[in-house]
Scaffold this motif. Structure first.
Motif, PDB file in Angstrom:
ATOM      1  N   VAL A  42       7.176 -20.687-105.044  1.00 60.26           N
ATOM      2  CA  VAL A  42       6.463 -21.739-104.263  1.00 60.26           C
ATOM      3  C   VAL A  42       5.754 -20.866-103.100  1.00 60.26           C
ATOM      4  N   ASP A  43       6.354 -20.070-102.545  1.00 60.53           N
ATOM      5  CA  ASP A  43       5.863 -19.325-101.346  1.00 60.53           C
ATOM      6  C   ASP A  43       4.527 -18.647-101.793  1.00 60.53           C
ATOM      7  N   ASN A  44       4.593 -18.130-102.722  1.00 62.11           N
ATOM      8  CA  ASN A  44       3.345 -17.236-103.120  1.00 62.11           C
ATOM      9  C   ASN A  44       2.055 -18.355-103.514  1.00 62.11           C
ATOM     10  N   LEU A  45       2.482 -19.554-103.842  1.00 60.32           N
ATOM     11  CA  LEU A  45       1.481 -20.489-103.987  1.00 60.32           C
ATOM     12  C   LEU A  45       0.841 -21.146-102.949  1.00 60.32           C
ATOM     13  N   LEU A  46       1.826 -21.119-101.964  1.00 58.72           N
ATOM     14  CA  LEU A  46       1.376 -21.753-100.492  1.00 58.72           C
ATOM     15  C   LEU A  46       0.617 -20.733 -99.862  1.00 58.72           C
ATOM     16  N   LYS A  47       1.016 -19.482-100.043  1.00 57.22           N
ATOM     17  CA  LYS A  47       0.064 -18.470 -99.042  1.00 57.22           C
ATOM     18  C   LYS A  47      -0.973 -17.866 -99.996  1.00 57.22           C
ATOM     19  N   ALA A  48      -0.936 -17.904-101.139  1.00 57.66           N
ATOM     20  CA  ALA A  48      -1.828 -17.635-102.099  1.00 57.66           C
ATOM     21  C   ALA A  48      -2.604 -16.181-101.889  1.00 57.66           C
ATOM     22  N   GLY A  49      -1.794 -15.290-101.396  1.00 56.75           N
ATOM     23  CA  GLY A  49      -2.197 -14.022-101.209  1.00 56.75           C
ATOM     24  C   GLY A  49      -1.911 -12.864-102.178  1.00 56.75           C
ATOM     25  N   ARG A  50      -1.230 -13.138-103.044  1.00 57.43           N
ATOM     26  CA  ARG A  50      -0.673 -12.139-104.046  1.00 57.43           C
ATOM     27  C   ARG A  50      -0.729 -12.566-105.706  1.00 57.43           C
ATOM     28  N   PRO A  52      -3.128 -12.033-108.097  1.00 52.43           N
ATOM     29  CA  PRO A  52      -4.431 -11.623-108.618  1.00 52.43           C
ATOM     30  C   PRO A  52      -4.876 -12.015-110.044  1.00 52.43           C
ATOM     31  N   PHE A  53      -3.497 -12.142-110.851  1.00 48.89           N
ATOM     32  CA  PHE A  53      -3.739 -12.543-112.443  1.00 48.89           C
ATOM     33  C   PHE A  53      -3.751 -13.929-112.584  1.00 48.89           C
ATOM     34  N   LEU A  54      -3.764 -14.921-111.553  1.00 47.29           N
ATOM     35  CA  LEU A  54      -3.876 -16.244-111.881  1.00 47.29           C
ATOM     36  C   LEU A  54      -5.229 -16.607-111.716  1.00 47.29           C
ATOM     37  N   ASP A  55      -5.868 -16.915-112.819  1.00 49.34           N
ATOM     38  CA  ASP A  55      -7.328 -17.043-113.045  1.00 49.34           C
ATOM     39  C   ASP A  55      -8.147 -17.924-111.915  1.00 49.34           C
ATOM     40  N   VAL A  56      -7.137 -19.037-111.538  1.00 51.77           N
ATOM     41  CA  VAL A  56      -7.936 -20.059-110.699  1.00 51.77           C
ATOM     42  C   VAL A  56      -7.981 -19.234-109.195  1.00 51.77           C
ATOM     43  N   MET A  57      -7.120 -18.274-108.921  1.00 54.62           N
ATOM     44  CA  MET A  57      -7.398 -17.496-107.833  1.00 54.62           C
ATOM     45  C   MET A  57      -8.335 -16.540-107.800  1.00 54.62           C
ATOM     46  N   SER A  58      -8.461 -15.901-108.937  1.00 50.43           N
ATOM     47  CA  SER A  58      -9.352 -14.691-108.934  1.00 50.43           C
ATOM     48  C   SER A  58     -10.852 -14.992-109.080  1.00 50.43           C
ATOM     49  N   SER A  59     -10.924 -16.262-109.519  1.00 49.56           N
ATOM     50  CA  SER A  59     -12.251 -16.686-109.847  1.00 49.56           C
ATOM     51  C   SER A  59     -12.629 -17.594-108.508  1.00 49.56           C
ATOM     52  N   GLY A  60     -11.678 -17.733-107.520  1.00 52.44           N
ATOM     53  CA  GLY A  60     -12.083 -18.225-106.273  1.00 52.44           C
ATOM     54  C   GLY A  60     -12.311 -19.744-106.282  1.00 52.44           C
ATOM     55  N   ARG A  61     -11.778 -20.480-107.067  1.00 56.04           N
ATOM     56  CA  ARG A  61     -11.728 -21.974-107.559  1.00 56.04           C
ATOM     57  C   ARG A  61     -10.439 -22.579-106.761  1.00 56.04           C
ATOM     58  N   GLY A 436       8.789 -11.843 -93.604  1.00 58.56           N
ATOM     59  CA  GLY A 436       8.355 -13.039 -92.629  1.00 58.56           C
ATOM     60  C   GLY A 436       7.115 -12.726 -92.243  1.00 58.56           C
ATOM     61  N   ARG A 437       6.628 -11.753 -91.783  1.00 54.38           N
ATOM     62  CA  ARG A 437       5.377 -11.250 -91.119  1.00 54.38           C
ATOM     63  C   ARG A 437       3.958 -11.254 -92.120  1.00 54.38           C
ATOM     64  N   ASP A 438       4.530 -10.924 -93.271  1.00 52.39           N
ATOM     65  CA  ASP A 438       3.148 -10.696 -94.210  1.00 52.39           C
ATOM     66  C   ASP A 438       2.645 -12.101 -94.767  1.00 52.39           C
ATOM     67  N   PRO A 439       1.582 -12.219 -94.340  1.00 46.00           N
ATOM     68  CA  PRO A 439       0.719 -13.779 -94.560  1.00 46.00           C
ATOM     69  C   PRO A 439       0.349 -13.673 -95.792  1.00 46.00           C
ATOM     70  N   ARG A 440       0.748 -12.914 -96.843  1.00 51.29           N
ATOM     71  CA  ARG A 440       0.257 -12.947 -98.276  1.00 51.29           C
ATOM     72  C   ARG A 440       1.119 -13.593 -99.181  1.00 51.29           C
ATOM     73  N   GLY A 441       2.445 -13.886 -98.706  1.00 49.27           N
ATOM     74  CA  GLY A 441       3.431 -14.326 -99.470  1.00 49.27           C
ATOM     75  C   GLY A 441       4.372 -13.269 -99.892  1.00 49.27           C
ATOM     76  N   LEU A 442       5.683 -13.600-100.564  1.00 46.68           N
ATOM     77  CA  LEU A 442       6.576 -12.756-101.153  1.00 46.68           C
ATOM     78  C   LEU A 442       5.993 -11.671-101.988  1.00 46.68           C
ATOM     79  N   PRO A 443       6.372 -10.370-101.959  1.00 41.95           N
ATOM     80  CA  PRO A 443       5.749  -9.395-102.710  1.00 41.95           C
ATOM     81  C   PRO A 443       6.737  -9.614-104.198  1.00 41.95           C
ATOM     82  N   HIS A 444       6.039  -9.413-105.286  1.00 41.15           N
ATOM     83  CA  HIS A 444       6.799  -9.797-106.710  1.00 41.15           C
ATOM     84  C   HIS A 444       6.071  -8.872-107.642  1.00 41.15           C
TER      85      HIS A 444
END
Ligand SMILES: Nc1nc2c(ncn2[C@@H]2O[C@H](COP(=O)(O)OP(=O)(O)OP(=O)(O)O)[C@@H](O)[C@H]2O)c(=O)[nH]1
Ligand SMILES: [Mg+2]
Lengths: 460, 338
Positions: A42-50, A52-61, A436-444
């Motif tokens: 959920v955190d990664n979806l909300l912050k959407a910064g990490r 890259p392999f989710l197509d909807v993100m990498s295609s900028g949609r 908490g300071r990383d705006p990209r979301g939890l590293p995974h």
């Protein structure tokens, strides 16, 4: 006045058309990493910064994600904020084991890929519903297929074997003193259930990671603490006459099945669209051959509904809706990156049966080694003239990082080669500081690929 | 040090243990810095691909080299002669001729250098593609960062790619294996280039189709098609970072002739004609139109082949460019022109 009406009608219509919902089941035995996974996801979806392999993100949609009110108002909400605060706060720590069910909905906004969809509405919405629950409850599932007599034999058999024989000594001692055919006394039943529950608690505390703990509500009662439904235990011997202790216990066992197990699974599992099964393979390796065998059994039991030939009750339980299943070995950050392939191969071997069965039913299956929260880095170091790939992180309970060589999973051979008594030592690492300071979301590790497999086709 | 080395270095089994914190280095140290700074020179990072020795080609090279040297020597003598005679006539004329000769010499050398550089770029791309292919098949461990470093170095002076490169640098962690790094580069850096390249192919094939359909003389449209194709190849090559010179373009063209099958382009011109003319409206249109469509299709093939040849990572099954859109577009050209 009419025109706004029409507009809102159009809005509602296109929302119906383009707002879809997907229920993803996050399944796993106790301590498999469900809660951390849901939080990180959920955190990664909300912050959407990490991702890259989710197509909807990498295609900028991808537009944005938001938490929305969950669909079932009578189910407690998943404490996302609490868990996230625990992981990212000034003193990072893992969330407590889950005590009850929790639900949450994240809505994703994105631009559809197809031009046709885009003409109807430029922006589409996907509601992602997630459920978290205590892993102990998962092992109630196989009870549905077992009669009280079958379950009793099996449980007694297991309890008499090491490493459980010591843990179950007092309960089995008590069993030896009673007669199942004697007339039912509430007092006896309570005593038996209490001793049996103690045994289950002891299993849970054991450091050999014993997974097979049934019935789940005995150790994680949720909202049913002290309910009479939970006062039974396995008994030796065959069925006895009416009014006997055996009959009483059997009756309660059946009631447990209908009122607890069936309800839980019907409410939360039957409507799933996608399923991710989290498996703590490394934890089992850590626990040694006994722990591994126990986990294997527990897995087999909990994956039984997927087995070929049982599709009748698979349909009843899961509908036939689940069309993608992902098996994921969690906590992959406990090993150096070059070992991920071996971890995945081990997982493949572990779930091979279930995987074939699911494929046979027509669903897609994938396996992956993932980490919901990456707590370590891979490093190389020299040891006796040899390069070793290790992990570096801060173990739980310490405040300085350490470099750990946790042992290596062999490529083809057995995970436990003969003659080596402790081939693995995976220390639990605590979440890194300053997350908490990383705006990209939890590293995974590979959560994005997991998401792409689970949701990719919804987000086109 | 690759994973395999680690295993072979000693058969002795190492029990799990904690090790000295200060002696550990991130994996694999030197390559990661290459990735982060984008300063990997592929020439020394990547192992040279094994080239089969071919004697006939070597003979040809000797012949060519010797002839070139002869011509150079002759030119030198002639120039010296010319200079001497010019100075003998008058000082002003001598200076003028000397200046001309110097300019010609410098320009020649400069051209040679740029040609050589462009050839090197082209070869670098070919090496990268081969390396990417190898990484896809077996992941030897620790090589992906090198690959990424080389690719990043190739595009480091491209302003429009800077955000994509930054994204890749941001996303790649020590937990990604070589396969994933290659896929990530492919998605983030190359797929925008693919889209741009495809647009150019589309435009070029429309241009040739229309030009052929409208041109009054066959010779003229042959020239137009040739020129447009050459331009397209150079455009695409520059887009993917090859920026070929004259020799480079020729080399590319030669490669393309050998490789025209890569783009799934096995059909002959006859096949193309059938495809274009066998369609519902094709029979009705004039031969000029048909010719235009055919030339357009041919241009598209040339363009797609160029894309295949210039891309540092080979296309996979789901991102290879397809003729379909171009075909549709071209079949609508006659309507537009009529
Ligand atoms: N290093 C690391 N440890 C993890 C990760 N995920 C989970 N863990 C560890 O595993 C433990 C259990 O994770 P949870 O998410 O609470 O597991 P759960 O499946 O929700 O467990 P129950 O609630 O008991 O069913 C955590 O306390 C962590 O120590 C991970 O991604 N990396
Ligand atoms: Mg939990």
């Amino acid at each position: 006045m009419r025109i706004p009406d029409l507009n809102s009608l159009y809005d509602a219509g296109s929302r119906l058309l383009l707002e879809s919902t997907v229920r993803v089941g996050v399944t796993g035995l106790r301590r498999a990493g469900k809660t951390v996974f849901v939080t990180a996801l959920v955190d990664n979806l909300l912050k959407a910064g990490r991702l890259p392999f989710l197509d909807v993100m990498s295609s900028g949609r991808f537009q944005a994600a938001r938490l929305r009110p969950q669909p079932d108002p009578d189910v407690p909400r998943f404490d996302f904020e609490g868990h996230l605060a625990a992981l990212t706060g000034p003193d990072p720590h893992w969330p407590e084991p889950t005590r009850g069910i929790g639900q949450m909905r994240v809505s994703l906004r994105y631009r559809p890929e197809s031009a046709l969809k885009r003409t109807v509405q430029p922006m589409a919405t996907l509601n992602l519903d997630l459920v978290d629950y205590p892993g102990e409850w998962l092992l109630d599932l196989p009870l549905l297929r077992q009669s009280f007599a079958e379950w009793s034999t099996q449980t007694l058999d297991l309890a008499a074997r090491p490493p459980r024989d010591e843990l179950s000594a007092s309960w089995r001692g008590w069993l030896a003193t009673i007669d199942p055919a004697a007339s039912a006394e509430e007092e006896t039943a309570r005593r038996g259930a209490a001793l049996y529950t103690d045994y289950l608690h002891a299993c849970r505390r054991a450091d050999t990671l014993l997974s097979l703990i049934q019935p789940g509500r005995f150790v994680e009662p949720g909202d049913m603490k002290d309910a009479p439904l939970l006062t039974f235990c396995p008994l030796q011997g065959g069925p006895r006459g009416r009014g006997s202790l055996w009959a009483l216990m059997e009756e309660r066992y059946e009631a447990y099945k209908t009122n607890v197990v069936r309800r839980f699974f019907a409410e939360h599992f039957s409507r799933l669209d996608r399923q991710i099964v989290l498996i703590d393979v490394l934890g089992a390796l850590n626990a040694g051959p006994a722990g591994m065998a126990d986990m294997k059994r527990a897995l087999e039991l909990s994956l039984e509904p997927f087995r070929h030939g049982s599709s009748g009750w698979l349909d009843w339980l899961f509908g036939s809706k689940i069309d993608r299943v992902l098996f994921a070995a969690t906590k992959a950050d406990h090993i150096a990156a070059h070992q991920h392939a071996q971890l995945r191969a081990l997982l493949d071997r572990l779930v091979g049966d279930a995987r074939n069965a699911i494929r046979f039913e027509g669903a897609q299956v994938e396996t992956m080694a993932i980490a919901a929260l990456k707590c370590t880095e891979s490093v190389v170091t020299e040891h006796e003239g040899r390069q070793l790939r290790c992990v570096r992180g801060i173990p739980v309970g310490r405040d300085r990082p350490t470099v750990l060589f946790p042992g290596e999973i062999p490529e083809d051979a057995e995970a436990f080669p003969p003659g080596r008594d402790r081939p693995y030592n995976f220390l639990p690492f605590r979440p890194p500081d300053d997350l908490g300071r990383d705006p990209r979301g939890l590293p995974h590790i590979r959560v994005d690929q997991a998401l792409q497999f689970l949701l990719g086709d919804y987000l086109t | 040090m690759t994973e395999r080395d680690t295993r072979n270095a000693s058969k002795g089994w190492v029990p799990p243990m904690e090790l000295d914190l200060d002696r550990a280095a991130p994996v694999p140290a030197e390559e990661e810095t290459a990735l982060l700074t984008g300063s990997g020179d592929p020439a020394d990072l990547l192992p040279a691909p094994a080239t089969p020795v071919r004697t006939t080609r070597r003979l040809g090279r000797w012949l060519f080299g010797a002839l070139a040297a002869l011509v150079l020597v002759a030119l030198g003598f002639d120039t010296a002669d010319l200079l001497a005679r010019a100075f003998a006539t008058s000082l002003a004329l001598g200076v003028l001729v000397a200046l001309l000769a110097a300019t010609a010499g410098i320009a020649g050398v400069a051209m040679l250098v740029t040609e050589l550089l462009s050839l090197r770029r082209l070869r670098r791309i070919e090496e990268l593609r081969a390396e990417a292919g190898r990484l896809e098949v077996d992941a030897p461990g620790g090589r992906a960062d090198r690959f990424a470093g080389s690719l990043v170095a190739l595009y480091s002076d491209r302003r429009e790619l800077a955000p994509a490169l930054a994204r890749v640098r941001d996303h790649v962690t020590d937990a990604h294996d070589e396969h994933e790094v290659v896929r990530l580069l492919d998605r983030e850096v190359l797929s925008p280039l693919d889209r741009a390249a495809y647009q150019r192919v589309l435009r070029a094939s429309r241009d040739t189709a229309v030009a052929t359909a409208l041109s009054p003389a066959a010779l003229l449209d042959f020239a137009v098609v040739l020129w447009r194709n050459l331009k397209l190849v150079r455009e695409i090559a520059s887009l993917y970072g090859a920026r070929p010179g004259y020799v480079g373009s020729l080399r590319l063209l030669r490669r393309m002739l050998a490789n025209i099958a890569v783009a799934g382009v096995t059909e002959s011109a006859h096949h193309v004609a059938v495809e274009a003319l066998g369609g519902s409206l094709a029979a009705a249109i004039s031969t000029r139109m048909g010719q235009g469509v055919i030339n357009g299709l041919l241009t598209a093939r040339v363009g797609l082949t160029a894309m295949h040849l210039c891309r540092p990572i080979a296309f996979g099954p789901d991102n290879r460019p397809s003729m379909n859109r171009i075909r549709k577009e071209l079949l609508s050209v006659p309507k537009q022109v009529l």
